[in-house]
Design an enzyme around this catalytic site. Structure first.
Site, PDB file in Angstrom:
ATOM      1  N   TYR A 134     -42.766  57.526 -31.720  1.00 35.54           N
ATOM      2  CA  TYR A 134     -44.119  57.062 -31.395  1.00 35.54           C
ATOM      3  C   TYR A 134     -44.364  57.188 -29.890  1.00 35.54           C
ATOM      4  O   TYR A 134     -45.332  57.823 -29.448  1.00 35.54           O
ATOM      5  CB  TYR A 134     -44.314  55.610 -31.860  1.00 35.54           C
ATOM      6  CG  TYR A 134     -45.538  54.965 -31.281  1.00 35.54           C
ATOM      7  CD1 TYR A 134     -46.800  55.493 -31.521  1.00 35.54           C
ATOM      8  CD2 TYR A 134     -45.441  53.832 -30.467  1.00 35.54           C
ATOM      9  CE1 TYR A 134     -47.930  54.915 -30.973  1.00 35.54           C
ATOM     10  CE2 TYR A 134     -46.567  53.244 -29.923  1.00 35.54           C
ATOM     11  CZ  TYR A 134     -47.808  53.792 -30.170  1.00 35.54           C
ATOM     12  OH  TYR A 134     -48.925  53.224 -29.611  1.00 35.54           O
TER      13      TYR A 134
ATOM     14  N   PHE B  70     -51.402  57.402 -35.089  1.00 38.80           N
ATOM     15  CA  PHE B  70     -50.536  56.458 -35.798  1.00 38.80           C
ATOM     16  C   PHE B  70     -49.737  55.681 -34.757  1.00 38.80           C
ATOM     17  O   PHE B  70     -49.383  56.220 -33.703  1.00 38.80           O
ATOM     18  CB  PHE B  70     -49.587  57.194 -36.746  1.00 38.80           C
ATOM     19  CG  PHE B  70     -50.286  57.871 -37.902  1.00 38.80           C
ATOM     20  CD1 PHE B  70     -51.410  57.306 -38.481  1.00 38.80           C
ATOM     21  CD2 PHE B  70     -49.817  59.076 -38.419  1.00 38.80           C
ATOM     22  CE1 PHE B  70     -52.059  57.914 -39.547  1.00 38.80           C
ATOM     23  CE2 PHE B  70     -50.455  59.693 -39.477  1.00 38.80           C
ATOM     24  CZ  PHE B  70     -51.581  59.114 -40.045  1.00 38.80           C
TER      25      PHE B  70
ATOM     26  N   GLN C  20     -40.815  35.318 -39.360  1.00 41.53           N
ATOM     27  CA  GLN C  20     -39.442  35.582 -38.934  1.00 41.53           C
ATOM     28  C   GLN C  20     -39.396  35.769 -37.426  1.00 41.53           C
ATOM     29  O   GLN C  20     -40.300  36.367 -36.838  1.00 41.53           O
ATOM     30  CB  GLN C  20     -38.932  36.864 -39.580  1.00 41.53           C
ATOM     31  CG  GLN C  20     -38.723  36.773 -41.077  1.00 41.53           C
ATOM     32  CD  GLN C  20     -38.172  38.086 -41.604  1.00 41.53           C
ATOM     33  OE1 GLN C  20     -38.837  39.118 -41.566  1.00 41.53           O
ATOM     34  NE2 GLN C  20     -36.938  38.059 -42.064  1.00 41.53           N
TER      35      GLN C  20
ATOM     36  N   ASP D 174     -63.567  59.019 -37.444  1.00 44.55           N
ATOM     37  CA  ASP D 174     -62.399  58.316 -37.981  1.00 44.55           C
ATOM     38  C   ASP D 174     -62.150  58.842 -39.387  1.00 44.55           C
ATOM     39  O   ASP D 174     -63.102  59.009 -40.157  1.00 44.55           O
ATOM     40  CB  ASP D 174     -62.693  56.800 -38.002  1.00 44.55           C
ATOM     41  CG  ASP D 174     -61.427  55.961 -38.127  1.00 44.55           C
ATOM     42  OD1 ASP D 174     -60.679  56.159 -39.105  1.00 44.55           O
ATOM     43  OD2 ASP D 174     -61.178  55.113 -37.241  1.00 44.55           O
TER      44      ASP D 174
HETATM   45  N1  UDP Z   1     -41.562  39.829 -33.802  1.00 46.18           N
HETATM   46  C1  UDP Z   1     -40.935  38.806 -34.497  1.00 46.18           C
HETATM   47  N2  UDP Z   1     -41.284  38.605 -35.808  1.00 46.18           N
HETATM   48  C2  UDP Z   1     -42.224  39.374 -36.441  1.00 46.18           C
HETATM   49  C3  UDP Z   1     -42.857  40.419 -35.721  1.00 46.18           C
HETATM   50  C4  UDP Z   1     -42.505  40.616 -34.393  1.00 46.18           C
HETATM   51  O1  UDP Z   1     -40.088  38.095 -33.973  1.00 46.18           O
HETATM   52  O2  UDP Z   1     -42.476  39.157 -37.631  1.00 46.18           O
HETATM   53  C5  UDP Z   1     -41.209  40.040 -32.388  1.00 46.18           C
HETATM   54  C6  UDP Z   1     -40.739  41.443 -32.060  1.00 46.18           C
HETATM   55  O3  UDP Z   1     -39.354  41.543 -32.229  1.00 46.18           O
HETATM   56  C7  UDP Z   1     -41.180  41.582 -30.604  1.00 46.18           C
HETATM   57  C8  UDP Z   1     -42.431  40.721 -30.508  1.00 46.18           C
HETATM   58  O4  UDP Z   1     -42.389  39.858 -31.634  1.00 46.18           O
HETATM   59  O5  UDP Z   1     -40.232  41.038 -29.754  1.00 46.18           O
HETATM   60  C9  UDP Z   1     -43.708  41.517 -30.569  1.00 46.18           C
HETATM   61  O6  UDP Z   1     -43.635  42.401 -31.665  1.00 46.18           O
HETATM   62  P1  UDP Z   1     -44.865  43.261 -32.153  1.00 46.18           P
HETATM   63  O7  UDP Z   1     -44.429  44.025 -33.372  1.00 46.18           O
HETATM   64  O8  UDP Z   1     -46.055  42.370 -32.291  1.00 46.18           O
HETATM   65  O9  UDP Z   1     -45.169  44.226 -30.939  1.00 46.18           O
HETATM   66  P2  UDP Z   1     -44.213  45.286 -30.160  1.00 46.18           P
HETATM   67  O10 UDP Z   1     -43.677  44.537 -28.978  1.00 46.18           O
HETATM   68  O11 UDP Z   1     -43.163  45.743 -31.108  1.00 46.18           O
HETATM   69  O12 UDP Z   1     -45.168  46.353 -29.766  1.00 46.18           O
END
Ligand code: UDP
Length: 325
Positions: free
Chosen positions: A140, A75, A205, A31
């Site tokens: 990604y 990443f 949020q 790592d």
């Molecule tokens: N999400 C949210 N508020 C946050 C972070 C994430 O509402 O502060 C929502 C995001 O839009 C998604 C879900 O939670 O629908 C999961 O997001 P996360 O980033 O954990 O994982 P991802 O699905 O993007 O891999």
């Protein structure tokens, strides 16, 4: 059998190392600590170095008599990949190529690769099975798919045995409380919700309330990090039993909305977690739920800790510990 875990100081990698050790495997971690944490690795040798350093990896594979690799080092932030695709290509693809060359030179022919549901892109149906078209919509996902393609070619060209595990939403923490999610910045829903519960943040949020889902917020398939690790153990066994090449989803076939996650967190913590509605986050599909038929058929894997209460209880233990320290 000796296992090299790249990215073993990271979130999923560190849980993997702990599980491998508990199963009596000898583990070496490689790592660069760019996002990982030295203290997340206990009981295994940690080599601080670059997976793209072919000479270092080849030497390590030989010196430690490695029989198989689990490759987590990459990443993994979608937004960052959009802002700097070259960084993702260099780290996730170019360095993976070097890793494969080193493996070939050292005659190590088994690899479990950490992949993602992001390889699918905008979902065309649910639950998503492995036959779903792979058309990533961000760099990604594209870099993870590029490595999958490389592994397919390596299998056809010189017989490299590998499994790519396509994670849906990794979540939860070590049930014993020693390990957990520690991203900086934190972008994932469950740790953010729990930081709002512990007071480390004012509120969480909710990104978008106007999706075509049961309550208007996004549906995701949350899978416990230890269930993911269990699937990696099974993938190692599958490879040891002569398995050739597979790409397999890891999820639960059940989705939860953002509001359901927050409600479950309120219940488990006993705290009325403040939430605020916010605009959609760019690139978020309405729903991502995995079909798990293939994982069950090929690996005999079924998640056992991936219900929301268990995920949240384990993650909450870790959050409280993080706040206390
Ligand atoms: N999400 C949210 N508020 C946050 C972070 C994430 O509402 O502060 C929502 C995001 O839009 C998604 C879900 O939670 O629908 C999961 O997001 P996360 O980033 O954990 O994982 P991802 O699905 O993007 O891999």
């Amino acid at each position: 059998m000796n296992v090299l875990v790249t990215g073993g100081a990271g979130y999923i990698g560190s849980h993997m190392v702990k599980m491998l050790l508990a199963h009596g495997r000898n583990v070496t971690v490689l790592d660069d600590l760019s996002t990982g944490h030295r203290d997340a690795v206990a009981g295994a040798r940690l080599v601080e170095g670059d997976i793209g350093d072919e000479a270092l990896v080849a030497q390590l594979l030989a010196a430690e008599a490695i029989g198989a690799l689990i490759h987590f080092a990459a990443f993994s932030l979608v937004a960052e990949s959009v802002a700097d695709p070259e960084k993702y290509r260099r780290n996730n693809v170019v360095k993976a190529e070097a890793l494969l060359r080193a493996m070939r030179a050292a005659k190590v022919d088994r690899l479990v690769h950490s992949s993602t549901a992001a390889v699918y892109g905008e979902p065309q149906y649910q639950p998503i099975d492995e036959a779903h078209p792979a058309q990533p919509v961000n760099p990604y996902g594209a870099t993870k798919l590029a490595v999958e393609r490389m592994l397919e070619a390596a299998h056809a060209d010189y017989g490299l045995h590998s499994v790519s595990l396509r994670y849906f939403n990794a979540a939860g923490a070590d049930p014993e409380g020693r390990l957990g999610e520690r991203h900086d910045p934190e972008t994932h829903l469950i740790p953010l919700v729990l930081q709002a519960a512990s007071g480390r943040r004012k509120s969480v949020q909710v990104f978008g309330g106007d999706f075509a889902t049961r309550d208007g917020t996004c549906v995701r398939d949350y899978v416990h990090v230890n269930d993911l690790c269990e699937a990696h153990l099974r993938a190692l066994d599958w490879l040891a039993g002569g398995g050739g090449r597979e790409a397999i989803n890891l999820g639960t076939e059940h989705g939860a909305t953002v509001l359901e996650v927050i409600e479950a967190a309120c219940r488990e913590t006993g705290i009325d977690i403040p939430k605020v509605m916010a605009p959609r986050r760019p690139g978020d599909p309405a729903a991502l739920v995995a079909s798990t038929a293939r994982a069950e058929r090929i690996l005999g894997w079924r998640p056992t800790r991936s219900d929301l209460p268990t995920i949240i209880r384990d993650a909450w233990r870790w959050e409280r510990r993080s706040v206390a320290s």
